[in-house]
Motif scaffolding. Structure first.
Motif, PDB file in Angstrom:
ATOM      1  N   THR A 276       0.981  -1.272   0.255  1.00 40.48           N
ATOM      2  CA  THR A 276       0.306   0.022  -0.203  1.00 40.48           C
ATOM      3  C   THR A 276       0.705   1.457  -0.167  1.00 40.48           C
ATOM      4  O   THR A 276       1.930   1.151   0.400  1.00 40.48           O
ATOM      5  CB  THR A 276      -0.978   0.178   0.746  1.00 40.48           C
ATOM      6  OG1 THR A 276      -0.146   0.425   2.110  1.00 40.48           O
ATOM      7  CG2 THR A 276      -1.550  -1.659   1.406  1.00 40.48           C
ATOM      8  N   SER A 277       0.586   2.809  -0.164  1.00 43.61           N
ATOM      9  CA  SER A 277       0.767   3.515  -0.020  1.00 43.61           C
ATOM     10  C   SER A 277       1.435   4.489   1.369  1.00 43.61           C
ATOM     11  O   SER A 277       1.979   5.059   1.532  1.00 43.61           O
ATOM     12  CB  SER A 277      -0.086   4.980  -0.673  1.00 43.61           C
ATOM     13  OG  SER A 277      -0.877   4.593   0.348  1.00 43.61           O
ATOM     14  N   GLU A 278       0.833   3.402   2.479  1.00 50.16           N
ATOM     15  CA  GLU A 278       1.140   3.421   3.469  1.00 50.16           C
ATOM     16  C   GLU A 278       2.724   3.252   3.788  1.00 50.16           C
ATOM     17  O   GLU A 278       2.952   3.586   4.743  1.00 50.16           O
ATOM     18  CB  GLU A 278       0.267   3.095   4.737  1.00 50.16           C
ATOM     19  CG  GLU A 278      -1.428   4.443   4.100  1.00 50.16           C
ATOM     20  CD  GLU A 278      -2.381   3.091   5.150  1.00 50.16           C
ATOM     21  OE1 GLU A 278      -2.054   3.013   6.457  1.00 50.16           O
ATOM     22  OE2 GLU A 278      -3.004   3.382   5.142  1.00 50.16           O
ATOM     23  N   ALA A 279       2.617   2.407   3.215  1.00 49.88           N
ATOM     24  CA  ALA A 279       4.131   1.680   3.299  1.00 49.88           C
ATOM     25  C   ALA A 279       5.240   2.351   3.280  1.00 49.88           C
ATOM     26  O   ALA A 279       5.939   2.241   4.643  1.00 49.88           O
ATOM     27  CB  ALA A 279       4.629   0.228   3.048  1.00 49.88           C
ATOM     28  N   PRO A 280       5.980   2.698   2.404  1.00 52.33           N
ATOM     29  CA  PRO A 280       6.188   3.658   2.050  1.00 52.33           C
ATOM     30  C   PRO A 280       6.824   4.890   2.982  1.00 52.33           C
ATOM     31  O   PRO A 280       7.577   5.346   3.303  1.00 52.33           O
ATOM     32  CB  PRO A 280       6.705   3.949   0.319  1.00 52.33           C
ATOM     33  CG  PRO A 280       5.818   3.367  -0.202  1.00 52.33           C
ATOM     34  CD  PRO A 280       4.577   2.678   1.219  1.00 52.33           C
TER      35      PRO A 280
END
Length: 151
Positions: A3-7
């Protein structure tokens, strides 16, 4: 699936790691500054005594019980440091008017003068270090340190 939350989470973790590293460096530098400041007052003055002296001077008065609580030190350590501060002519002690068992500690005029000089020197050094920052950046840094001090 990534997901975009990981980075973003990794970026925050990296930033927090960097902050922690720099805080450790600041703490180390602070200990060195305390040691240097104590030595400028008197070569015999220990860092613990310096910290007690600066607290007493800022508070205007204190007693050994308050110091032991504030600095989480054993009363015997406080007693030795207070005795040294008295022997060096940096603090004065008088009986507490409300509780004769306690001694009220105050910084001597000479201690106040040398601490004021040290503060001026420290302020000059700090101004030099933060000269490239904007006022907003200084306020933001101050906010971070205030929040960290409340943890």
């Amino acid at each position: 699936m990534v997901t975009s939350e990981a980075p973003a989470s990794l970026d925050v973790d990296t930033a927090l790691g960097d902050l922690q590293t720099h805080l450790n460096l600041i703490f180390a530098r602070t200990r060195t500054l305390w040691k240097e400041s104590a030595a400028r007052i008197d070569p015999e003055l220990q860092v613990g005594g310096y910290k007690l002296l600066t607290f007493i001077e800022r508070a205007e008065t204190a007693n050994a019980h308050e110091l032991a609580e504030r600095f989480e030190m054993d009363k015997s350590v406080i007693s030795r440091q207070v005795r040294m501060l008295e022997d060096l002519g940096l603090i004065e002690s008088r009986p507490d008017e409300r509780d004769g068992r306690l001694r009220v500690l105050t910084a001597t005029p000479s201690a106040r003068a040398v601490l004021a000089e040290l503060r001026r020197d420290h302020a000059t050094r700090l101004r030099t270090v933060v000269a490239e920052l904007t006022q907003d950046e200084i306020h933001a840094a101050s906010k971070v340190f205030r929040l960290l001090s409340e943890v």
